[in-house]
Each structure stands twice: as structure tokens, then as C-alpha cells.
Design a protein around this motif. Structure first.
Motif, PDB file in Angstrom:
ATOM      1  N   HIS A 135       0.832  -1.199   0.000  1.00  0.00           N
ATOM      2  CA  HIS A 135       0.000   0.000   0.000  1.00  0.00           C
ATOM      3  C   HIS A 135       0.871   1.254   0.000  1.00  0.00           C
ATOM      4  O   HIS A 135       0.592   2.217  -0.728  1.00  0.00           O
ATOM      5  N   ALA A 136       1.934   1.231   0.809  1.00  0.00           N
ATOM      6  CA  ALA A 136       2.818   2.395   0.873  1.00  0.00           C
ATOM      7  C   ALA A 136       3.552   2.607  -0.448  1.00  0.00           C
ATOM      8  O   ALA A 136       3.750   3.755  -0.872  1.00  0.00           O
ATOM      9  N   VAL A 137       3.947   1.509  -1.111  1.00  0.00           N
ATOM     10  CA  VAL A 137       4.645   1.639  -2.398  1.00  0.00           C
ATOM     11  C   VAL A 137       3.731   2.253  -3.452  1.00  0.00           C
ATOM     12  O   VAL A 137       4.126   3.167  -4.195  1.00  0.00           O
ATOM     13  N   ILE A 138       2.502   1.772  -3.534  1.00  0.00           N
ATOM     14  CA  ILE A 138       1.557   2.318  -4.513  1.00  0.00           C
ATOM     15  C   ILE A 138       1.301   3.792  -4.236  1.00  0.00           C
ATOM     16  O   ILE A 138       1.307   4.632  -5.149  1.00  0.00           O
ATOM     17  N   ARG A 139       1.092   4.137  -2.972  1.00  0.00           N
ATOM     18  CA  ARG A 139       0.854   5.536  -2.625  1.00  0.00           C
ATOM     19  C   ARG A 139       2.076   6.392  -2.935  1.00  0.00           C
ATOM     20  O   ARG A 139       1.946   7.523  -3.408  1.00  0.00           O
ATOM     21  N   GLY A 140       3.268   5.860  -2.665  1.00  0.00           N
ATOM     22  CA  GLY A 140       4.479   6.627  -2.898  1.00  0.00           C
ATOM     23  C   GLY A 140       4.754   6.870  -4.372  1.00  0.00           C
ATOM     24  O   GLY A 140       5.091   7.989  -4.777  1.00  0.00           O
ATOM     25  N   PHE A 148       4.251  10.606  -6.190  1.00  0.00           N
ATOM     26  CA  PHE A 148       5.265  11.409  -6.884  1.00  0.00           C
ATOM     27  C   PHE A 148       4.673  12.055  -8.135  1.00  0.00           C
ATOM     28  O   PHE A 148       4.968  13.221  -8.431  1.00  0.00           O
ATOM     29  N   LEU A 149       3.813  11.320  -8.822  1.00  0.00           N
ATOM     30  CA  LEU A 149       3.179  11.862 -10.022  1.00  0.00           C
ATOM     31  C   LEU A 149       2.168  12.942  -9.688  1.00  0.00           C
ATOM     32  O   LEU A 149       2.182  14.038 -10.251  1.00  0.00           O
ATOM     33  N   GLU A 150       1.271  12.666  -8.757  1.00  0.00           N
ATOM     34  CA  GLU A 150       0.159  13.588  -8.511  1.00  0.00           C
ATOM     35  C   GLU A 150       0.511  14.739  -7.582  1.00  0.00           C
ATOM     36  O   GLU A 150      -0.213  15.746  -7.548  1.00  0.00           O
ATOM     37  N   ALA A 179       4.979  15.947  -9.602  1.00  0.00           N
ATOM     38  CA  ALA A 179       5.019  16.156 -11.055  1.00  0.00           C
ATOM     39  C   ALA A 179       3.942  17.125 -11.519  1.00  0.00           C
ATOM     40  O   ALA A 179       4.143  17.870 -12.486  1.00  0.00           O
ATOM     41  N   THR A 180       2.785  17.132 -10.863  1.00  0.00           N
ATOM     42  CA  THR A 180       1.688  18.047 -11.248  1.00  0.00           C
ATOM     43  C   THR A 180       1.479  19.150 -10.216  1.00  0.00           C
ATOM     44  O   THR A 180       0.437  19.805 -10.225  1.00  0.00           O
ATOM     45  N   PHE A 181       2.457  19.320  -9.301  1.00  0.00           N
ATOM     46  CA  PHE A 181       2.382  20.355  -8.263  1.00  0.00           C
ATOM     47  C   PHE A 181       1.095  20.254  -7.433  1.00  0.00           C
ATOM     48  O   PHE A 181       0.503  21.256  -7.036  1.00  0.00           O
ATOM     49  N   GLY A 182       0.652  19.032  -7.191  1.00  0.00           N
ATOM     50  CA  GLY A 182      -0.519  18.803  -6.356  1.00  0.00           C
ATOM     51  C   GLY A 182      -1.849  18.959  -7.053  1.00  0.00           C
ATOM     52  O   GLY A 182      -2.899  18.710  -6.447  1.00  0.00           O
TER      53      GLY A 182
END
Length: 266
Positions: free
Chosen positions: A105-110, A114-116, A119-122
């Protein structure tokens, strides 16, 4: 509130975090990660001054991945869904069934985080959270997790008491052995009566008073409302049980003192 039914058919009421609380916790985490990244890049720049451009880029990329992905994943895995920002805001990441998260779960969230987030500034995280009833971001949707409020204000305990005009009656009343189920329902009603609609409150109070009247004699004075009746009977029942326990403690203390005075041999 969010209701979860466990395997033992027990309903758990959990409180998902609000969008504001999640945003504040996330900003604190991002600030910590950015400060950690800048500090690491500064140390690398001070330690290796004569490396080529390719090596410098590789170390910089490694630092970014370490601070923005590896560290958040490791912290959430070891703390079971906690981080510095979540500790500050009283939140915790849990699975959709209410259990603690695991490494996957932590890996998927991490990775998705990073992308959301970075990479997209939130922007992607905000867009998804605003249209989700539990303020989930995209990483939570994919991982099957959400943020749970752990700091919930404790509700005041409402103790039943006998109104002044019923104290003389209830003090002399004969209160039999009230079934545990009946006493529990009446106590729960007293705790939650202020939340109920007036009609439902009056109807349930009358039903509980009628059920409790089978174990109390004589009947209360004329004009006693069902809710006052419940308060008087349960309050007097509590006081009598407390007095009985105190008498038992006193008897036990006396017996223990006498036993300690007896001679004994080894």
C-alpha cells in the motif's frame, strides 16, 4: 462517519479526514521532504566537487528518488500509515477495511504520489480529493486506502440522576434485578437522547420506561415523564450498586486485617 462491518458482524464507525486536514498534513510532509532533498543535494555538492556532469546528474536523480519516494514509503511502512505531517494533524492512513497498511500500500501511494503531488504540483491530488467522499487522492484510490482521523474530541459522559421531585420516591422504591440488556439500552438512550429527533426521543423513552417499570415498585408519582423516570431509576440503581461495592470493600478490608493478625508458621 464511515461504517465498517468486521468479520464478527461488528459495526465500526470511523471518521475520515477532511480535505483541509489532509491538505495541511500533506503540505507539512512535502516541506520536510523538500528540506531533506535540498540538504542532501548540498552535502553531495560539498563532498564531490570534481565529478563529471553525468555523475552529478545521477546522484541528483538518486537523491530525488530517495527523498520523495523511498523515504515516504519507508516511513509509512514502518509507522503503519503515520508520517510527520500526519502526526501533527492527528491523521493516519488505513486500508478501506480499517486495518493497518502494508508495504504494498505504501509503495503504490508513494509511486503515484510522486506523479500527482510533485510532477503536477498537487493539481491531480486536489482534483481527485475534491470529488471523493473520503478526500482520497489518486494513490489512495488505487491502493485501497484512506486517511483516518485519530484525534476525536471525547464526548461528555452524561450520568443519570434523579430530579428533585422524584428523589423521595426513588429513594424508597424497590428496584429489582434489571436485565443487563434493558439497563444497557436505557443507559445508551440517556447518552444519545440529545441527538435524537423530539418524536423519536419521546417514543423511545416511553418504551424503555414501560419495560423498566416491570422491575420497579411502586409506580412513580403522577405526571412523571418517561425520561425523568429513566434518569431517576438508573441514577438510584447506580448509587445503590456503588454503596454495595463500598460495603463489600470495607468488609474485605476488615477480614484482611484480621487475617494478617493471625499467627502463622513456616
Amino acid at each position: 462517519m464511515s461504517s465498517i462491518i468486521t468479520g464478527e458482524a461488528v459495526v465500526l464507525e470511523l471518521r475520515p479526514a477532511s480535505f483541509g486536514a489532509r491538505a495541511l498534513g500533506l503540505m507539512l510532509d512535502v516541506l520536510v521532504h523538500i528540506v531533506l532533498l535540498l540538504g542532501l543535494l548540498f552535502l553531495i555538492g560539498m563532498a564531490v566537487r570534481d565529478v563529471d556532469v553525468a555523475a552529478a546528474r545521477a546522484m541528483a536523480l538518486t537523491s530525488v528518488v530517495l527523498c520523495l519516494v523511498v523515504v515516504p514509503v519507508a516511513v509509512e511502512t514502518l509507522s503503519r500509515g503515520r508520517s510527520l505531517g500526519k502526526l501533527a494533524t492527528g491523521l493516519r492512513i488505513v486500508r478501506d477495511d480499517g486495518g493497518s497498511i502494508r508495504f504494498r500500500h505504501a509503495v503504490i501511494r508513494g509511486l503515484i504520489g510522486f506523479l500527482e503531488i510533485y510532477a503536477t504540483f498537487g493539481g491531480l491530488a486536489i482534483a481527485v480529493a475534491l470529488f471523493n467522499d473520503k478526500s482520497k487522492r489518486l494513490g489512495d484510490v488505487v491502493a485501497g486506502t484512506y486517511s483516518l482521523r485519530q484525534r476525536v474530541p471525547a464526548e461528555p459522559k452524561i450520568l443519570p440522576y434523579a430530579p428533585g421531585h422524584l428523589q423521595a420516591w426513588v429513594g424508597l422504591a424497590d428496584i429489582g434485578r434489571v436485565p443487563d440488556g434493558t439497563a444497557r439500552r436505557a443507559s445508551q438512550f440517556i447518552q444519545q437522547a440529545w441527538r435524537m429527533a423530539p418524536e423519536s426521543r419521546a417514543h423511545l423513552a416511553a418504551a424503555l420506561a414501560s419495560e423498566l417499570a416491570a422491575y420497579v415498585a411502586p409506580p412513580p408519582p403522577a405526571g412523571t415523564t418517561p425520561e425523568n423516570y429513566l434518569h431517576a431509576v438508573l441514577g438510584e440503581r447506580r448509587n445503590r450498586d456503588l454503596a454495595r461495592l463500598r460495603r463489600a470493600e470495607q468488609r474485605s478490608a476488615i477480614v484482611g486485617d484480621r487475617l494478617n493478625r493471625l499467627p502463622f508458621t513456616r
